[in-house]
Design a protein around this motif. Sequence first.
Motif, PDB file in Angstrom:
ATOM      1  N   PRO A  50     -27.142 -12.183  39.508  1.00  0.00           N
ATOM      2  CA  PRO A  50     -27.197 -11.234  38.311  1.00  0.00           C
ATOM      3  C   PRO A  50     -26.126 -11.520  37.401  1.00  0.00           C
ATOM      4  O   PRO A  50     -25.860 -10.686  36.403  1.00  0.00           O
ATOM      5  CB  PRO A  50     -26.972 -10.108  38.886  1.00  0.00           C
ATOM      6  N   ASP A  51     -25.256 -12.514  37.506  1.00  0.00           N
ATOM      7  CA  ASP A  51     -23.944 -12.650  36.895  1.00  0.00           C
ATOM      8  C   ASP A  51     -24.126 -13.420  35.613  1.00  0.00           C
ATOM      9  O   ASP A  51     -23.225 -14.417  35.225  1.00  0.00           O
ATOM     10  CB  ASP A  51     -22.989 -13.370  37.758  1.00  0.00           C
ATOM     11  N   MET A  52     -25.003 -13.238  34.679  1.00  0.00           N
ATOM     12  CA  MET A  52     -25.356 -13.766  33.595  1.00  0.00           C
ATOM     13  C   MET A  52     -25.862 -12.712  32.260  1.00  0.00           C
ATOM     14  O   MET A  52     -25.829 -11.684  32.683  1.00  0.00           O
ATOM     15  CB  MET A  52     -26.381 -14.839  33.514  1.00  0.00           C
ATOM     16  N   ASN A  53     -25.496 -13.115  30.981  1.00  0.00           N
ATOM     17  CA  ASN A  53     -26.031 -12.378  30.161  1.00  0.00           C
ATOM     18  C   ASN A  53     -27.192 -12.346  29.779  1.00  0.00           C
ATOM     19  O   ASN A  53     -27.841 -13.383  29.442  1.00  0.00           O
ATOM     20  CB  ASN A  53     -25.360 -12.741  28.554  1.00  0.00           C
ATOM     21  N   PHE A  54     -28.080 -11.379  30.091  1.00  0.00           N
ATOM     22  CA  PHE A  54     -29.644 -11.258  30.036  1.00  0.00           C
ATOM     23  C   PHE A  54     -29.875 -10.496  28.763  1.00  0.00           C
ATOM     24  O   PHE A  54     -30.982 -10.077  28.508  1.00  0.00           O
ATOM     25  CB  PHE A  54     -30.139 -10.763  31.160  1.00  0.00           C
ATOM     26  N   GLY A  55     -28.875 -10.199  27.851  1.00  0.00           N
ATOM     27  CA  GLY A  55     -29.178  -9.447  26.505  1.00  0.00           C
ATOM     28  C   GLY A  55     -29.027  -7.773  26.862  1.00  0.00           C
ATOM     29  O   GLY A  55     -28.544  -7.687  28.051  1.00  0.00           O
ATOM     30  N   PRO A  56     -29.013  -7.101  25.770  1.00  0.00           N
ATOM     31  CA  PRO A  56     -28.681  -5.690  25.951  1.00  0.00           C
ATOM     32  C   PRO A  56     -29.716  -4.829  26.889  1.00  0.00           C
ATOM     33  O   PRO A  56     -29.450  -3.800  27.243  1.00  0.00           O
ATOM     34  CB  PRO A  56     -28.753  -5.163  24.444  1.00  0.00           C
ATOM     35  N   GLU A  57     -31.093  -5.137  27.028  1.00  0.00           N
ATOM     36  CA  GLU A  57     -31.901  -4.397  27.379  1.00  0.00           C
ATOM     37  C   GLU A  57     -31.648  -4.247  28.954  1.00  0.00           C
ATOM     38  O   GLU A  57     -31.358  -5.435  29.779  1.00  0.00           O
ATOM     39  CB  GLU A  57     -33.307  -4.901  27.700  1.00  0.00           C
ATOM     40  N   GLU A  58     -31.391  -2.833  29.426  1.00  0.00           N
ATOM     41  CA  GLU A  58     -31.139  -2.568  30.835  1.00  0.00           C
ATOM     42  C   GLU A  58     -29.633  -2.947  31.330  1.00  0.00           C
ATOM     43  O   GLU A  58     -29.659  -2.961  32.436  1.00  0.00           O
ATOM     44  CB  GLU A  58     -32.034  -3.026  31.869  1.00  0.00           C
ATOM     45  N   SER A  59     -28.861  -3.685  30.360  1.00  0.00           N
ATOM     46  CA  SER A  59     -27.550  -4.013  30.699  1.00  0.00           C
ATOM     47  C   SER A  59     -26.587  -2.945  30.320  1.00  0.00           C
ATOM     48  O   SER A  59     -26.737  -2.057  29.659  1.00  0.00           O
ATOM     49  CB  SER A  59     -26.976  -5.523  29.943  1.00  0.00           C
ATOM     50  N   ILE A  60     -25.296  -3.018  31.156  1.00  0.00           N
ATOM     51  CA  ILE A  60     -24.215  -2.129  31.062  1.00  0.00           C
ATOM     52  C   ILE A  60     -23.165  -2.919  30.788  1.00  0.00           C
ATOM     53  O   ILE A  60     -23.041  -3.951  31.198  1.00  0.00           O
ATOM     54  CB  ILE A  60     -24.079  -1.122  32.007  1.00  0.00           C
TER      55      ILE A  60
ATOM     56  N   MET B 161     -12.245 -21.700  42.598  1.00  0.00           N
ATOM     57  CA  MET B 161     -12.656 -22.935  41.998  1.00  0.00           C
ATOM     58  C   MET B 161     -13.361 -22.924  40.708  1.00  0.00           C
ATOM     59  O   MET B 161     -14.469 -22.658  40.481  1.00  0.00           O
ATOM     60  CB  MET B 161     -13.873 -23.717  43.053  1.00  0.00           C
ATOM     61  N   PRO B 162     -12.288 -22.651  39.752  1.00  0.00           N
ATOM     62  CA  PRO B 162     -12.744 -22.314  38.515  1.00  0.00           C
ATOM     63  C   PRO B 162     -13.685 -23.417  37.727  1.00  0.00           C
ATOM     64  O   PRO B 162     -14.386 -23.312  36.655  1.00  0.00           O
ATOM     65  CB  PRO B 162     -11.521 -21.965  37.673  1.00  0.00           C
ATOM     66  N   ASP B 163     -13.408 -24.641  38.235  1.00  0.00           N
ATOM     67  CA  ASP B 163     -14.170 -25.813  37.436  1.00  0.00           C
ATOM     68  C   ASP B 163     -15.549 -25.949  38.046  1.00  0.00           C
ATOM     69  O   ASP B 163     -16.301 -26.791  37.199  1.00  0.00           O
ATOM     70  CB  ASP B 163     -13.381 -27.059  37.831  1.00  0.00           C
ATOM     71  N   GLN B 164     -16.082 -25.067  39.032  1.00  0.00           N
ATOM     72  CA  GLN B 164     -17.641 -25.215  39.312  1.00  0.00           C
ATOM     73  C   GLN B 164     -18.285 -23.800  38.840  1.00  0.00           C
ATOM     74  O   GLN B 164     -19.469 -23.967  39.155  1.00  0.00           O
ATOM     75  CB  GLN B 164     -17.502 -25.060  40.805  1.00  0.00           C
ATOM     76  N   TYR B 165     -17.645 -23.084  38.077  1.00  0.00           N
ATOM     77  CA  TYR B 165     -18.454 -22.041  37.768  1.00  0.00           C
ATOM     78  C   TYR B 165     -19.240 -22.153  36.384  1.00  0.00           C
ATOM     79  O   TYR B 165     -18.775 -23.311  35.774  1.00  0.00           O
ATOM     80  CB  TYR B 165     -17.504 -20.802  37.328  1.00  0.00           C
ATOM     81  N   TRP B 166     -20.101 -21.612  36.067  1.00  0.00           N
ATOM     82  CA  TRP B 166     -21.115 -21.649  35.050  1.00  0.00           C
ATOM     83  C   TRP B 166     -20.725 -21.377  33.599  1.00  0.00           C
ATOM     84  O   TRP B 166     -21.153 -20.366  32.887  1.00  0.00           O
ATOM     85  CB  TRP B 166     -22.528 -21.035  35.277  1.00  0.00           C
ATOM     86  N   TRP B 167     -19.507 -22.214  33.167  1.00  0.00           N
ATOM     87  CA  TRP B 167     -18.661 -21.852  31.855  1.00  0.00           C
ATOM     88  C   TRP B 167     -19.843 -22.063  30.590  1.00  0.00           C
ATOM     89  O   TRP B 167     -19.194 -21.825  29.477  1.00  0.00           O
ATOM     90  CB  TRP B 167     -17.390 -22.297  31.949  1.00  0.00           C
ATOM     91  N   VAL B 168     -20.667 -22.950  30.700  1.00  0.00           N
ATOM     92  CA  VAL B 168     -21.234 -23.442  29.522  1.00  0.00           C
ATOM     93  C   VAL B 168     -22.558 -22.235  29.106  1.00  0.00           C
ATOM     94  O   VAL B 168     -23.058 -22.283  28.245  1.00  0.00           O
ATOM     95  CB  VAL B 168     -22.170 -24.816  29.816  1.00  0.00           C
ATOM     96  N   HIS B 169     -22.469 -21.138  30.008  1.00  0.00           N
ATOM     97  CA  HIS B 169     -23.261 -19.993  29.450  1.00  0.00           C
ATOM     98  C   HIS B 169     -22.434 -19.112  28.717  1.00  0.00           C
ATOM     99  O   HIS B 169     -21.394 -18.666  28.717  1.00  0.00           O
ATOM    100  CB  HIS B 169     -23.705 -19.332  30.691  1.00  0.00           C
ATOM    101  N   LYS B 170     -23.264 -18.579  27.511  1.00  0.00           N
ATOM    102  CA  LYS B 170     -22.359 -17.585  26.615  1.00  0.00           C
ATOM    103  C   LYS B 170     -22.439 -16.313  27.301  1.00  0.00           C
ATOM    104  O   LYS B 170     -23.095 -15.377  26.860  1.00  0.00           O
ATOM    105  CB  LYS B 170     -23.113 -17.449  25.255  1.00  0.00           C
TER     106      LYS B 170
END
Length: 279
Positions: free
Chosen positions: A175-185, A257-266
């Motif tokens: 669940p740790d991605m930006n899926f837009g404002p719908e149902e997000s807090i 391990m910061p170099d292995q996290y999904w940083w290419v995601h906005k």
Amino acid sequence: MKVLARLPLPFVRGLGSVLGALLYAVVVPRRRVAMRNLELCFPDWTSRQRRDVVRRHFTYFAQAWLDRSWLWHAHPDVTRKRIALTGAVDELAGKDATLVFAPHFVGMDAGWTAITQQVDRKFVGIYTKQANAVVDQWMLEGRNRFDSATPFGRADGVRGLVAALKRGEVMYLLPDMNFGPEESIFVPFYGVQAATVPSLSRFARLGGAKVVPVVTRLTPTGYEVHVHEAWPGFPTKDLAADTTMMNERLQGYIDGMPDQYWWVHKRFKTRPPGEPALY
């Protein structure tokens, strides 16, 4: 990919290093996204530190992508040998309703492969349909190559997932991605307000499930899939507090391990009302 699955791991990883360097040089928009994310999350780092992490991230990203060759096509003995399942593995055993929190590290596919192959339980995961039908079928077959895995489409709703939890199946959630404002807090992520879907808390409450974090690290010999102890006192009745805690725990995993996290995601694309865009 089927050909790569038959080749030695050092060769596949070497090819991934070359591909990662090429992606870093060519895919400039995503490189800038990753740099911006690190600026927001690690403001005390120097520009050189951020560049070094992003450069390594592109290498790990490419290596993990090519690793899908053997994860999805190699003999099961190969995957079992190359993926070490460590930590509190017993948390995934038994019949208790269990929800796996699997953050977006580059090795997330290896984590799913490991637990569906090595843990004697049924597993369910949420699946996003791919635009290309051939790729979609390939990914479905690869991720669900072991009989213990069952995919649920995002459009299928939550009822089937909750029912699976109550039947004693383990749900794998990212669940740790930006899926837009719908149902997000909006809750903090490294001190920056981030639109976050509170699904971890919500599914845990609806299914009466404990939450077990599973963090996957890419290693020179394959992957280490570490199962953490279940979070005590989670969930509560406060969605915002639970989701804030999730991000706080996630930060601890990333710091290792910061170099292995999904940083290419906005991650910060969606902003609270009135706040300027960050990308």
